[in-house]
Design an enzyme around this catalytic site. Structure first.
Site, PDB file in Angstrom:
ATOM      1  N   GLY A  25       0.818  -1.133  -0.143  1.00  0.00           N
ATOM      2  CA  GLY A  25      -0.121   0.024  -0.083  1.00  0.00           C
ATOM      3  C   GLY A  25       0.898   1.219   0.091  1.00  0.00           C
ATOM      4  O   GLY A  25       2.130   1.464  -0.730  1.00  0.00           O
ATOM      5  N   GLU A  26       0.694   2.168   1.022  1.00  0.00           N
ATOM      6  CA  GLU A  26       1.562   3.344   1.036  1.00  0.00           C
ATOM      7  C   GLU A  26       1.976   3.359   2.542  1.00  0.00           C
ATOM      8  O   GLU A  26       1.255   3.410   3.252  1.00  0.00           O
ATOM      9  CB  GLU A  26       0.647   4.583   0.640  1.00  0.00           C
ATOM     10  CG  GLU A  26       1.484   5.745   0.179  1.00  0.00           C
ATOM     11  CD  GLU A  26       2.378   6.348   0.737  1.00  0.00           C
ATOM     12  OE1 GLU A  26       3.466   6.571   0.575  1.00  0.00           O
ATOM     13  OE2 GLU A  26       2.088   6.599   2.007  1.00  0.00           O
ATOM     14  N   SER A  27       3.345   3.066   2.590  1.00  0.00           N
ATOM     15  CA  SER A  27       3.994   2.963   3.808  1.00  0.00           C
ATOM     16  C   SER A  27       3.847   4.269   4.636  1.00  0.00           C
ATOM     17  O   SER A  27       3.569   3.880   5.939  1.00  0.00           O
ATOM     18  CB  SER A  27       5.436   2.572   3.604  1.00  0.00           C
ATOM     19  OG  SER A  27       6.106   3.461   3.108  1.00  0.00           O
ATOM     20  N   GLU A  62       0.357 -11.882  -3.639  1.00  0.00           N
ATOM     21  CA  GLU A  62      -1.362 -12.024  -3.342  1.00  0.00           C
ATOM     22  C   GLU A  62      -2.142 -11.368  -4.570  1.00  0.00           C
ATOM     23  O   GLU A  62      -3.336 -11.437  -4.617  1.00  0.00           O
ATOM     24  CB  GLU A  62      -1.655 -10.828  -1.997  1.00  0.00           C
ATOM     25  CG  GLU A  62      -1.734  -9.345  -2.523  1.00  0.00           C
ATOM     26  CD  GLU A  62      -0.341  -8.869  -2.187  1.00  0.00           C
ATOM     27  OE1 GLU A  62       0.681  -9.658  -2.139  1.00  0.00           O
ATOM     28  OE2 GLU A  62      -0.306  -7.538  -2.407  1.00  0.00           O
ATOM     29  N   HIS A 115       4.462  -8.707  -4.708  1.00  0.00           N
ATOM     30  CA  HIS A 115       2.983  -9.034  -3.997  1.00  0.00           C
ATOM     31  C   HIS A 115       2.564 -10.303  -4.490  1.00  0.00           C
ATOM     32  O   HIS A 115       1.770 -10.357  -5.519  1.00  0.00           O
ATOM     33  CB  HIS A 115       2.231  -8.127  -4.850  1.00  0.00           C
ATOM     34  CG  HIS A 115       2.341  -6.648  -4.574  1.00  0.00           C
ATOM     35  ND1 HIS A 115       1.556  -6.007  -3.362  1.00  0.00           N
ATOM     36  CD2 HIS A 115       3.171  -5.537  -4.778  1.00  0.00           C
ATOM     37  CE1 HIS A 115       1.826  -4.629  -3.312  1.00  0.00           C
ATOM     38  NE2 HIS A 115       2.823  -4.392  -4.107  1.00  0.00           N
ATOM     39  N   CYS A 122       5.956  -5.457   0.223  1.00  0.00           N
ATOM     40  CA  CYS A 122       6.087  -4.084  -0.419  1.00  0.00           C
ATOM     41  C   CYS A 122       6.129  -3.200   0.791  1.00  0.00           C
ATOM     42  O   CYS A 122       7.059  -2.875   1.535  1.00  0.00           O
ATOM     43  CB  CYS A 122       5.048  -3.887  -1.406  1.00  0.00           C
ATOM     44  SG  CYS A 122       5.571  -2.782  -2.642  1.00  0.00           S
ATOM     45  N   ILE A 166       5.257  -3.057  -7.806  1.00  0.00           N
ATOM     46  CA  ILE A 166       4.544  -1.914  -7.842  1.00  0.00           C
ATOM     47  C   ILE A 166       5.214  -1.004  -7.143  1.00  0.00           C
ATOM     48  O   ILE A 166       4.960  -0.858  -5.839  1.00  0.00           O
ATOM     49  CB  ILE A 166       3.028  -2.247  -7.657  1.00  0.00           C
ATOM     50  CG1 ILE A 166       2.506  -3.425  -8.329  1.00  0.00           C
ATOM     51  CG2 ILE A 166       2.295  -0.807  -7.763  1.00  0.00           C
ATOM     52  CD1 ILE A 166       0.795  -3.805  -7.844  1.00  0.00           C
ATOM     53  N   ARG A 167       5.854   0.041  -7.742  1.00  0.00           N
ATOM     54  CA  ARG A 167       6.554   1.226  -7.191  1.00  0.00           C
ATOM     55  C   ARG A 167       7.245   0.518  -5.856  1.00  0.00           C
ATOM     56  O   ARG A 167       7.289   0.993  -4.762  1.00  0.00           O
ATOM     57  CB  ARG A 167       5.571   2.347  -6.657  1.00  0.00           C
ATOM     58  CG  ARG A 167       5.168   2.970  -7.757  1.00  0.00           C
ATOM     59  CD  ARG A 167       3.893   4.165  -7.633  1.00  0.00           C
ATOM     60  NE  ARG A 167       4.229   4.959  -6.426  1.00  0.00           N
ATOM     61  CZ  ARG A 167       5.021   5.808  -6.632  1.00  0.00           C
ATOM     62  NH1 ARG A 167       5.789   6.199  -7.582  1.00  0.00           N
ATOM     63  NH2 ARG A 167       5.477   6.662  -5.458  1.00  0.00           N
ATOM     64  N   ARG A 172      13.081   2.934  -0.594  1.00  0.00           N
ATOM     65  CA  ARG A 172      11.401   3.114  -1.292  1.00  0.00           C
ATOM     66  C   ARG A 172      11.537   3.423  -2.553  1.00  0.00           C
ATOM     67  O   ARG A 172      12.324   4.223  -3.157  1.00  0.00           O
ATOM     68  CB  ARG A 172      10.940   4.267  -0.743  1.00  0.00           C
ATOM     69  CG  ARG A 172      10.474   4.082   0.906  1.00  0.00           C
ATOM     70  CD  ARG A 172       9.719   5.238   1.515  1.00  0.00           C
ATOM     71  NE  ARG A 172       8.381   5.280   0.948  1.00  0.00           N
ATOM     72  CZ  ARG A 172       7.492   6.209   1.195  1.00  0.00           C
ATOM     73  NH1 ARG A 172       7.976   7.212   1.836  1.00  0.00           N
ATOM     74  NH2 ARG A 172       6.249   6.290   0.680  1.00  0.00           N
TER      75      ARG A 172
HETATM   76  N1  GLN Z   1       5.797   2.716  -2.918  1.00  0.00           N
HETATM   77  C1  GLN Z   1       5.077   2.429  -1.549  1.00  0.00           C
HETATM   78  C2  GLN Z   1       5.785   2.951  -0.518  1.00  0.00           C
HETATM   79  O1  GLN Z   1       6.824   3.460  -0.773  1.00  0.00           O
HETATM   80  C3  GLN Z   1       5.010   0.999  -1.523  1.00  0.00           C
HETATM   81  C4  GLN Z   1       4.468   0.177  -2.643  1.00  0.00           C
HETATM   82  C5  GLN Z   1       3.625  -0.901  -2.489  1.00  0.00           C
HETATM   83  O2  GLN Z   1       3.304  -1.474  -1.670  1.00  0.00           O
HETATM   84  N2  GLN Z   1       3.036  -1.392  -3.715  1.00  0.00           N
HETATM   85  O3  GLN Z   1       4.933   2.989   0.400  1.00  0.00           O
END
Ligand code: GLN
Length: 193
Positions: A46-48, A171, A169, A78, A133-134, A105
């Site tokens: 997600g977004e840390s 999942e 990921h 992630c 993903i990113r 990151r």
């Molecule tokens: N880019 C996100 C972060 O820095 C992590 C991306 C992800 O969990 N798919 O939090």
């Protein structure tokens, strides 16, 4: 066996669905009472920064950190990996900071923000499907950390005692081998306790 999935934000439903497919009872973790009866926890992607703030605001931080430090199995995918890292080389924030890894990151930059590949993960299998993903990768590990997978010279999976992390990921794929591996970690921990 009861597995918690941190359900504040990000890709938690996909983990829940796979756990159900594997006949495990998942619990969505949204407050600290939800942590009480779990045998292991998955911290999703997600977004840390957001997730790190939410676990503090919702008062989950202390109990979760304490449980991980006392040996409860945890798997961070992630952003979950970023939350567990003791240090983030391109960010001053430390979230749970329980694992002796330094992560970067958004390590693949914009152009290669998202990609899929297949590679081997030690102890888990060959040609594991990997969706990035990113994603972060691991820049440095301490001696007590076991590197499980390296893709293009970057560490993308590692384990330290009760803590498993993946940059990618599982999942979001139909390859359940990493989930099964984590469930085995939880099972062995239950036997030992
Ligand atoms: N880019 C996100 C972060 O820095 C992590 C991306 C992800 O969990 N798919 O939090």
């Amino acid at each position: 066996m009861v597995i918690g999935v941190l359900a504040m934000q990000g890709a938690y439903e996909e983990h829940i669905n796979i756990l159900q497919d594997l006949d495990v009872s998942p619990v969505e973790i949204r407050n600290k009472n939800d942590l009480q009866n779990i045998d292991g926890i998955i911290i999703p992607g997600g977004e840390s920064t957001t997730m790190g703030k939410l676990i503090r605001t919702l008062d989950i931080y202390d109990d979760l950190k304490e449980k991980i430090e006392s040996g409860m199995p945890v798997w961070g995918t992630c952003a979950g990996m970023i939350l567990l890292a003791k240090s983030i080389c391109n960010d001053d924030t430390v979230h749970l900071g329980t694992m002796d890894i330094e992560v970067k990151r958004n390590a693949y930059g914009r152009q290669l923000g998202s990609f899929n590949t297949k590679s081997n993960v030690k102890g888990i299998g060959e040609d594991i499907e990997m969706v990035f993903i990113r994603a972060p990768y691991i820049e440095n590990v301490d001696d007590n950390v076991e590197v499980l997978s390296v893709v293009d010279n970057n560490i993308v999976a590692a384990k330290e005692n009760n803590m498993l992390v993946t940059s990618f990921h599982p999942e979001l794929t139909s390859d359940y081998r990493v989930h099964k591996y984590f469930l085995k970690m939880v099972e062995e921990n239950n036997k030992g306790s």
